[in-house]
Structure formats: structure tokens, C-alpha cells
Design a protein around this motif. Structure first.
Motif, PDB file in Angstrom:
ATOM      1  N   GLN A  78     -50.649 -77.784  41.680  1.00 39.36           N
ATOM      2  CA  GLN A  78     -50.712 -79.058  40.966  1.00 39.36           C
ATOM      3  C   GLN A  78     -51.857 -79.070  39.960  1.00 39.36           C
ATOM      4  N   GLN A  79     -52.984 -78.525  40.364  1.00 40.09           N
ATOM      5  CA  GLN A  79     -54.137 -78.453  39.471  1.00 40.09           C
ATOM      6  C   GLN A  79     -53.796 -77.608  38.245  1.00 40.09           C
TER       7      GLN A  79
ATOM      8  N   ALA B 164     -58.512 -72.262  32.848  1.00 41.55           N
ATOM      9  CA  ALA B 164     -58.272 -73.243  33.908  1.00 41.55           C
ATOM     10  C   ALA B 164     -57.541 -72.626  35.086  1.00 41.55           C
ATOM     11  N   ILE B 165     -56.596 -71.756  34.810  1.00 43.39           N
ATOM     12  CA  ILE B 165     -55.867 -71.083  35.883  1.00 43.39           C
ATOM     13  C   ILE B 165     -56.817 -70.175  36.653  1.00 43.39           C
ATOM     14  N   GLU B 166     -57.634 -69.428  35.926  1.00 42.80           N
ATOM     15  CA  GLU B 166     -58.603 -68.558  36.596  1.00 42.80           C
ATOM     16  C   GLU B 166     -59.580 -69.373  37.433  1.00 42.80           C
ATOM     17  N   GLN B 167     -59.996 -70.530  36.932  1.00 45.63           N
ATOM     18  CA  GLN B 167     -60.916 -71.381  37.690  1.00 45.63           C
ATOM     19  C   GLN B 167     -60.245 -71.895  38.958  1.00 45.63           C
ATOM     20  N   ALA B 168     -58.979 -72.301  38.844  1.00 49.07           N
ATOM     21  CA  ALA B 168     -58.246 -72.786  40.019  1.00 49.07           C
ATOM     22  C   ALA B 168     -58.101 -71.665  41.054  1.00 49.07           C
ATOM     23  N   LEU B 169     -57.799 -70.463  40.598  1.00 50.76           N
ATOM     24  CA  LEU B 169     -57.675 -69.323  41.511  1.00 50.76           C
ATOM     25  C   LEU B 169     -59.030 -68.953  42.117  1.00 50.76           C
ATOM     26  N   ASN B 170     -60.099 -69.056  41.323  1.00 46.48           N
ATOM     27  CA  ASN B 170     -61.450 -68.827  41.855  1.00 46.48           C
ATOM     28  C   ASN B 170     -61.790 -69.849  42.937  1.00 46.48           C
ATOM     29  N   ASP B 171     -61.463 -71.108  42.684  1.00 49.14           N
ATOM     30  CA  ASP B 171     -61.716 -72.153  43.675  1.00 49.14           C
ATOM     31  C   ASP B 171     -60.934 -71.876  44.960  1.00 49.14           C
ATOM     32  N   LEU B 172     -59.665 -71.477  44.820  1.00 50.75           N
ATOM     33  CA  LEU B 172     -58.834 -71.161  45.981  1.00 50.75           C
ATOM     34  C   LEU B 172     -59.407 -69.963  46.740  1.00 50.75           C
TER      35      LEU B 172
ATOM     36  N   GLY C  46     -48.682 -64.290  69.813  1.00 48.94           N
ATOM     37  CA  GLY C  46     -48.050 -64.397  68.496  1.00 48.94           C
ATOM     38  C   GLY C  46     -49.027 -64.355  67.338  1.00 48.94           C
ATOM     39  N   GLY C  47     -50.221 -63.853  67.552  1.00 47.14           N
ATOM     40  CA  GLY C  47     -51.229 -63.740  66.493  1.00 47.14           C
ATOM     41  C   GLY C  47     -52.279 -64.822  66.603  1.00 47.14           C
ATOM     42  N   THR C  48     -53.334 -64.670  65.825  1.00 46.03           N
ATOM     43  CA  THR C  48     -54.432 -65.636  65.849  1.00 46.03           C
ATOM     44  C   THR C  48     -54.242 -66.737  64.815  1.00 46.03           C
ATOM     45  N   LYS C  49     -53.426 -66.476  63.806  1.00 49.15           N
ATOM     46  CA  LYS C  49     -53.126 -67.430  62.739  1.00 49.15           C
ATOM     47  C   LYS C  49     -54.359 -67.808  61.916  1.00 49.15           C
ATOM     48  N   LEU C  50     -55.370 -66.934  61.899  1.00 49.45           N
ATOM     49  CA  LEU C  50     -56.564 -67.214  61.104  1.00 49.45           C
ATOM     50  C   LEU C  50     -56.201 -67.402  59.635  1.00 49.45           C
ATOM     51  N   LEU C  51     -55.486 -66.451  59.073  1.00 48.47           N
ATOM     52  CA  LEU C  51     -55.125 -66.532  57.656  1.00 48.47           C
ATOM     53  C   LEU C  51     -54.115 -67.646  57.420  1.00 48.47           C
ATOM     54  N   GLU C  52     -53.150 -67.759  58.287  1.00 50.66           N
ATOM     55  CA  GLU C  52     -52.118 -68.795  58.149  1.00 50.66           C
ATOM     56  C   GLU C  52     -52.729 -70.195  58.165  1.00 50.66           C
ATOM     57  N   ASP C  53     -53.753 -70.395  58.985  1.00 53.76           N
ATOM     58  CA  ASP C  53     -54.397 -71.701  59.079  1.00 53.76           C
ATOM     59  C   ASP C  53     -55.297 -72.004  57.884  1.00 53.76           C
ATOM     60  N   VAL C  54     -55.662 -70.976  57.130  1.00 53.69           N
ATOM     61  CA  VAL C  54     -56.553 -71.164  55.980  1.00 53.69           C
ATOM     62  C   VAL C  54     -55.763 -71.214  54.671  1.00 53.69           C
ATOM     63  N   ALA C  55     -54.843 -70.278  54.500  1.00 60.84           N
ATOM     64  CA  ALA C  55     -54.018 -70.240  53.283  1.00 60.84           C
ATOM     65  C   ALA C  55     -52.796 -71.123  53.514  1.00 60.84           C
ATOM     66  N   THR C  56     -53.044 -72.413  53.661  1.00 64.17           N
ATOM     67  CA  THR C  56     -51.982 -73.355  54.004  1.00 64.17           C
ATOM     68  C   THR C  56     -51.135 -73.705  52.783  1.00 64.17           C
ATOM     69  N   LYS C  57     -49.938 -74.163  53.059  1.00 72.52           N
ATOM     70  CA  LYS C  57     -49.044 -74.627  51.998  1.00 72.52           C
ATOM     71  C   LYS C  57     -49.705 -75.770  51.226  1.00 72.52           C
ATOM     72  N   GLU C  58     -50.373 -76.653  51.929  1.00 73.04           N
ATOM     73  CA  GLU C  58     -51.038 -77.785  51.279  1.00 73.04           C
ATOM     74  C   GLU C  58     -52.118 -77.318  50.309  1.00 73.04           C
ATOM     75  N   ARG C  59     -52.901 -76.353  50.735  1.00 70.93           N
ATOM     76  CA  ARG C  59     -53.978 -75.835  49.891  1.00 70.93           C
ATOM     77  C   ARG C  59     -53.397 -75.169  48.638  1.00 70.93           C
TER      78      ARG C  59
END
Length: 158
Positions: A137-138, A3-11, A118-131
Motif C-alpha cells: 500500500q505504501q 520510495a520503493i527502495e525506502q519501503a523495502l528498506n523499512d520492511l 510443524g516448525g517454529t514459525k519464526l519467519l512466518e510470524d514476522v513476514a506476515t501478510k499484513e506487514r
């Protein structure tokens, strides 16, 4: 734990796909999307190992994400190829090589637009705290369910 691997795969799949999309279409500077040749977007991949997710891209992603500070000039050949890949047509009597020199000199003097903002924030906007919190939680819920199943698997109700 599967389940952890699946959650990480989904992320990993979600982050990778969103990065590819944003590189191709998201305007991160006043000049539009960062995509030029398409190589950067195609290079994005992820790998899941036990309790670990890594997202990979070509090494110049760092400069796309953070920009390049002034100081040393970037290689002119790279700037020239970027001009060609972006389909930029020099105006008037200026050649591609002259335009590459001018861009190279400007970056050397004051850095790239991405650096200046100050950067493009491409990664920051994708790897969000919410995500990431959603994946946590999953994983927590999955682990909780597995613990309950394990704890009560030997209980016999009569």
C-alpha cells in the motif's frame, strides 16, 4: 524509485529486528527460545536491490525454522556445542558427551521438537501478510503520487 527502495528498506529493517528479538526471547517450543550462542540472531541482515528485498541468516536458520526430520543423526559436535551454549548442565553421572549422544540419537529417531510441531514459525510470524500488504500500500500510494506529480507537472493554470 527511491520510495520503493525506502519501503523495502523499512520492511527489511523491521523483519530483521523482529527476527533478532524473537530468536532471543520468543518461546517457540516447550524448551523456550531458540537462542543459544547468539550467532544466529547476529547473522540476520537484509539487502535491498531494485525492487527486491533479501533477508539473510546463517544456513542453519532453515533447521531452526522448520526443524529436522528423523532419519540421519545430526553431528554430535554440533549438539555438544548447543548444550554448552545453552548452559545445560547434565544431571547425575551423565557427561556432556553422553547427553549429546542421547539427544543426537533422539533427533535421529524422531526429529527435533520443532519438526514435530510443524516448525517454529519464526519467519512466518514476522513476514506476515499484513506487514507485506502495508508495504504494498505504501508503494502503491507513493507511485500514485509520483504519477500525479508527473502528469500535472507540465500543466499551466492561468
Amino acid at each position: 524509485m527511491e520510495a520503493i527502495e525506502q519501503a523495502l528498506n523499512d520492511l527489511g529493517a523491521g523483519i530483521s529486528q523482529q527476527l533478532r528479538t524473537d530468536i532471543a526471547s520468543k518461546s517457540v517450543t516447550k524448551y523456550g527460545p531458540v537462542n543459544a550462542s547468539g550467532k544466529l540472531a547476529k547473522s540476520i541482515r537484509y539487502e535491498v536491490k531494485p525492487n527486491n528485498l533479501k533477508v539473510y541468516a546463517l544456513n542453519y536458520f532453515y533447521y531452526v525454522e522448520n526443524g529436522r526430520k528423523g532419519g540421519k543423526r545430526p553431528p554430535r559436535s554440533v549438539i555438544r556445542q548447543w548444550i554448552i551454549d545453552k548452559g545445560i548442565k547434565p544431571q547425575g553421572k551423565i557427561s556432556i558427551d553422553s547427553l549429546a549422544f542421547l539427544i543426537q540419537r533422539k533427533i535421529g529417531e524422531s526429529g527435533t521438537t520443532a519438526f514435530q510441531q510443524g516448525g517454529t514459525k519464526l519467519l512466518e510470524d514476522v513476514a506476515t501478510k499484513e506487514r507485506i500488504d502495508m508495504v504494498r500500500q505504501q508503494i502503491a500510494l507513493t507511485m500514485q503520487n509520483q504519477l500525479i506529480r508527473t502528469a500535472f507537472s507540465n500543466v499551466i493554470i492561468q
